[in-house]
Design a protein around this motif. Structure first.
Motif, PDB file in Angstrom:
ATOM      1  N   GLY A   1       0.780  -1.226   0.000  1.00  0.00           N
ATOM      2  CA  GLY A   1       0.000   0.000   0.000  1.00  0.00           C
ATOM      3  C   GLY A   1       0.809   1.271   0.000  1.00  0.00           C
ATOM      4  N   GLU A   2       2.137   1.184  -0.090  1.00  0.00           N
ATOM      5  CA  GLU A   2       2.970   2.380  -0.128  1.00  0.00           C
ATOM      6  C   GLU A   2       2.887   3.039  -1.504  1.00  0.00           C
ATOM      7  OE1 GLU A   2       6.548   0.123   0.903  1.00  0.00           O
ATOM      8  OE2 GLU A   2       6.833   1.555   2.540  1.00  0.00           O
ATOM      9  N   SER A   3       2.989   4.353  -1.514  1.00  0.00           N
ATOM     10  CA  SER A   3       3.005   5.077  -2.782  1.00  0.00           C
ATOM     11  C   SER A   3       4.320   4.834  -3.509  1.00  0.00           C
ATOM     12  CB  SER A   3       2.815   6.580  -2.538  1.00  0.00           C
ATOM     13  OG  SER A   3       1.535   6.824  -2.011  1.00  0.00           O
ATOM     14  N   ALA A   4       4.236   4.680  -4.816  1.00  0.00           N
ATOM     15  CA  ALA A   4       5.413   4.440  -5.629  1.00  0.00           C
ATOM     16  C   ALA A   4       5.178   5.054  -6.996  1.00  0.00           C
ATOM     17  CB  ALA A   4       5.673   2.937  -5.752  1.00  0.00           C
ATOM     18  N   THR A   5       6.153   4.960  -7.863  1.00  0.00           N
ATOM     19  CA  THR A   5       5.998   5.421  -9.243  1.00  0.00           C
ATOM     20  C   THR A   5       6.541   4.377 -10.194  1.00  0.00           C
ATOM     21  OG1 THR A   5       8.120   6.594  -9.228  1.00  0.00           O
ATOM     22  CG2 THR A   5       6.147   7.872  -8.647  1.00  0.00           C
ATOM     23  N   MET A   6       6.023   4.405 -11.404  1.00  0.00           N
ATOM     24  CA  MET A   6       6.547   3.560 -12.475  1.00  0.00           C
ATOM     25  C   MET A   6       6.680   4.411 -13.737  1.00  0.00           C
ATOM     26  SD  MET A   6       3.298   1.229 -13.704  1.00  0.00           S
ATOM     27  CE  MET A   6       2.770   0.681 -12.075  1.00  0.00           C
ATOM     28  N   HIS A   7       7.455   3.919 -14.680  1.00  0.00           N
ATOM     29  CA  HIS A   7       7.668   4.647 -15.928  1.00  0.00           C
ATOM     30  C   HIS A   7       6.584   4.309 -16.943  1.00  0.00           C
ATOM     31  CE1 HIS A   7      12.174   4.991 -14.843  1.00  0.00           C
ATOM     32  NE2 HIS A   7      11.562   6.136 -14.623  1.00  0.00           N
ATOM     33  N   ARG A   8       6.123   5.335 -17.645  1.00  0.00           N
ATOM     34  CA  ARG A   8       5.187   5.135 -18.749  1.00  0.00           C
ATOM     35  C   ARG A   8       5.648   5.986 -19.929  1.00  0.00           C
ATOM     36  NH1 ARG A   8      -1.291   4.576 -18.285  1.00  0.00           N
ATOM     37  NH2 ARG A   8      -1.561   3.574 -20.310  1.00  0.00           N
ATOM     38  N   TRP A   9       5.637   5.393 -21.120  1.00  0.00           N
ATOM     39  CA  TRP A   9       6.054   6.086 -22.330  1.00  0.00           C
ATOM     40  C   TRP A   9       4.813   6.567 -23.079  1.00  0.00           C
ATOM     41  CZ3 TRP A   9       9.138   2.796 -19.847  1.00  0.00           C
ATOM     42  CH2 TRP A   9      10.509   3.070 -19.814  1.00  0.00           C
ATOM     43  N   VAL A  10       4.621   7.880 -23.123  1.00  0.00           N
ATOM     44  CA  VAL A  10       3.519   8.521 -23.854  1.00  0.00           C
ATOM     45  C   VAL A  10       4.185   9.389 -24.921  1.00  0.00           C
ATOM     46  CG1 VAL A  10       1.486   9.998 -23.696  1.00  0.00           C
ATOM     47  CG2 VAL A  10       2.078   8.488 -21.784  1.00  0.00           C
ATOM     48  N   LEU A  11       4.209   8.903 -26.144  1.00  0.00           N
ATOM     49  CA  LEU A  11       5.022   9.502 -27.198  1.00  0.00           C
ATOM     50  C   LEU A  11       4.164   9.997 -28.352  1.00  0.00           C
ATOM     51  CD1 LEU A  11       7.775   6.700 -27.373  1.00  0.00           C
ATOM     52  CD2 LEU A  11       7.650   8.666 -25.811  1.00  0.00           C
ATOM     53  N   GLN A  12       4.665  11.005 -29.036  1.00  0.00           N
ATOM     54  CA  GLN A  12       3.976  11.520 -30.209  1.00  0.00           C
ATOM     55  C   GLN A  12       4.079  10.516 -31.359  1.00  0.00           C
ATOM     56  OE1 GLN A  12       5.315  15.502 -31.145  1.00  0.00           O
ATOM     57  NE2 GLN A  12       4.963  16.233 -29.047  1.00  0.00           N
ATOM     58  N   GLU A  13       3.165  10.664 -32.302  1.00  0.00           N
ATOM     59  CA  GLU A  13       3.067   9.731 -33.413  1.00  0.00           C
ATOM     60  C   GLU A  13       4.391   9.570 -34.157  1.00  0.00           C
ATOM     61  OE1 GLU A  13       0.786   9.622 -37.738  1.00  0.00           O
ATOM     62  OE2 GLU A  13      -0.209  10.575 -36.032  1.00  0.00           O
ATOM     63  N   HIS A  14       5.066  10.676 -34.459  1.00  0.00           N
ATOM     64  CA  HIS A  14       6.294  10.580 -35.245  1.00  0.00           C
ATOM     65  C   HIS A  14       7.408   9.882 -34.473  1.00  0.00           C
ATOM     66  CE1 HIS A  14       8.902  13.688 -33.319  1.00  0.00           C
ATOM     67  NE2 HIS A  14       7.744  14.196 -32.939  1.00  0.00           N
ATOM     68  N   VAL A  15       7.340   9.934 -33.149  1.00  0.00           N
ATOM     69  CA  VAL A  15       8.357   9.258 -32.333  1.00  0.00           C
ATOM     70  C   VAL A  15       8.145   7.744 -32.388  1.00  0.00           C
ATOM     71  CG1 VAL A  15       9.426   9.098 -30.057  1.00  0.00           C
ATOM     72  CG2 VAL A  15       8.444  11.273 -30.828  1.00  0.00           C
ATOM     73  N   TRP A  16       6.904   7.304 -32.266  1.00  0.00           N
ATOM     74  CA  TRP A  16       6.615   5.875 -32.402  1.00  0.00           C
ATOM     75  C   TRP A  16       7.051   5.378 -33.784  1.00  0.00           C
ATOM     76  CZ3 TRP A  16       6.220   3.025 -28.456  1.00  0.00           C
ATOM     77  CH2 TRP A  16       5.526   3.411 -27.305  1.00  0.00           C
ATOM     78  N   THR A  17       6.745   6.156 -34.805  1.00  0.00           N
ATOM     79  CA  THR A  17       7.122   5.749 -36.158  1.00  0.00           C
ATOM     80  C   THR A  17       8.633   5.591 -36.281  1.00  0.00           C
ATOM     81  OG1 THR A  17       5.180   6.852 -37.094  1.00  0.00           O
ATOM     82  CG2 THR A  17       7.006   6.404 -38.591  1.00  0.00           C
ATOM     83  N   LYS A  18       9.364   6.514 -35.689  1.00  0.00           N
ATOM     84  CA  LYS A  18      10.829   6.476 -35.770  1.00  0.00           C
ATOM     85  C   LYS A  18      11.400   5.268 -35.047  1.00  0.00           C
ATOM     86  CE  LYS A  18      14.969   9.175 -34.663  1.00  0.00           C
ATOM     87  NZ  LYS A  18      15.479  10.483 -34.116  1.00  0.00           N
ATOM     88  N   VAL A  19      10.961   5.009 -33.811  1.00  0.00           N
ATOM     89  CA  VAL A  19      11.546   3.902 -33.048  1.00  0.00           C
ATOM     90  C   VAL A  19      11.136   2.551 -33.635  1.00  0.00           C
ATOM     91  CG1 VAL A  19      11.925   5.177 -30.914  1.00  0.00           C
ATOM     92  CG2 VAL A  19       9.732   4.036 -31.277  1.00  0.00           C
TER      93      VAL A  19
END
Length: 233
Positions: free
Chosen positions: A180-198
């Motif tokens: 129940g402790e607060s924590a953080t995780m990584h999330r990738w929210v990328l623009q369309e051209h970035v997804w296309t590039k990777v």
């Protein structure tokens, strides 16, 4: 309250637990949008009859269960690194084995040890959102058979309304440890051209991105629906 950032603690312990306690049914629909109400369905994946498929970050495996029951794949692997999610999925849908197979593993590690094993890979706000795409996408390309497809849905912008990132940068989003402790995780929210590039850098071709509009539910968000192919030769 102590706040921690961790990559080893199961930060998905609580996710979906309330629904799983009362809803054991195989869903009768499959939608790619954030609100799960409208837009395209499993037809985006093509004909799955006899195909070998994997759900990357399957969670409780509800979408995988739908495909196993209604779309006749040879096998669909529901892959998730979370012990809690794997246990929940198994409790809900173990009776669908062997067509539905539950894999408790890190998604990138699983893909790397299964080169050329899959016809279709997909992620519905799953592992593609929460794994560095510079690691996951090359592993996905290698795990696909020539001519195989990757399809995923991801946020077109942050839930706050803030625009997506213009480069491959992760944001920290809130989570909770099993205690129940607060924590953080990584999330990738990328623009369309970035997804296309990777995707192109990972070896994918025929890359298509469609933005699906936000619905009217709580915390509405537009969806990017992304499809790409491993070259046939």
């Amino acid at each position: 309250m102590t706040r921690v950032t961790t990559t080893t603690t199961d930060l998905w312990h609580y996710y979906g637990r309330a629904r799983a306690a009362k809803d054991h049914a195989v869903p009768d629909s499959f939608r790619w949008t954030w609100d799960q109400q409208d837009g395209p369905g499993p037809e985006v994946l093509g004909d799955l009859t006899g195909k070998t498929v994997a759900d990357l970050g399957a969670g409780a495996a509800r979408h995988a269960a739908h495909l196993a029951v209604h779309h006749a794949p040879n096998r669909i692997d529901a892959v998730d690194a979370s012990t809690a999610q794997h246990s929940m999925a198994t409790a809900l849908y173990a009776d669908l084995a062997p067509r539905l197979h539950f894999v408790h593993a890190d998604v990138v590690a699983h893909l790397r040890v299964n080169p050329g094993s899959y016809d279709v890979l997909y992620s519905l706000f799953g592992a593609v959102d929460f794994t560095d795409p510079r690691e996951l996408l090359p592993a996905a390309a290698e795990a696909l058979r020539p001519g195989g497809h990757l399809v995923f849905s991801t946020l077109a912008h942050y839930l706050s309304g803030k625009p997506a990132q213009p480069d491959v940068t992760a944001a920290e989003v809130p989570a909770k440890t099993p205690g129940g402790e607060s924590a953080t995780m990584h999330r990738w929210v990328l623009q369309e051209h970035v997804w296309t590039k990777v995707l192109a850098q990972a070896g994918f071709t025929d890359i298509r991105v469609e933005e699906l509009p936000a619905g009217d539910g709580p915390r509405p968000a537009a969806t990017l629906l992304v499809a790409a192919e491993r070259p046939a030769t």
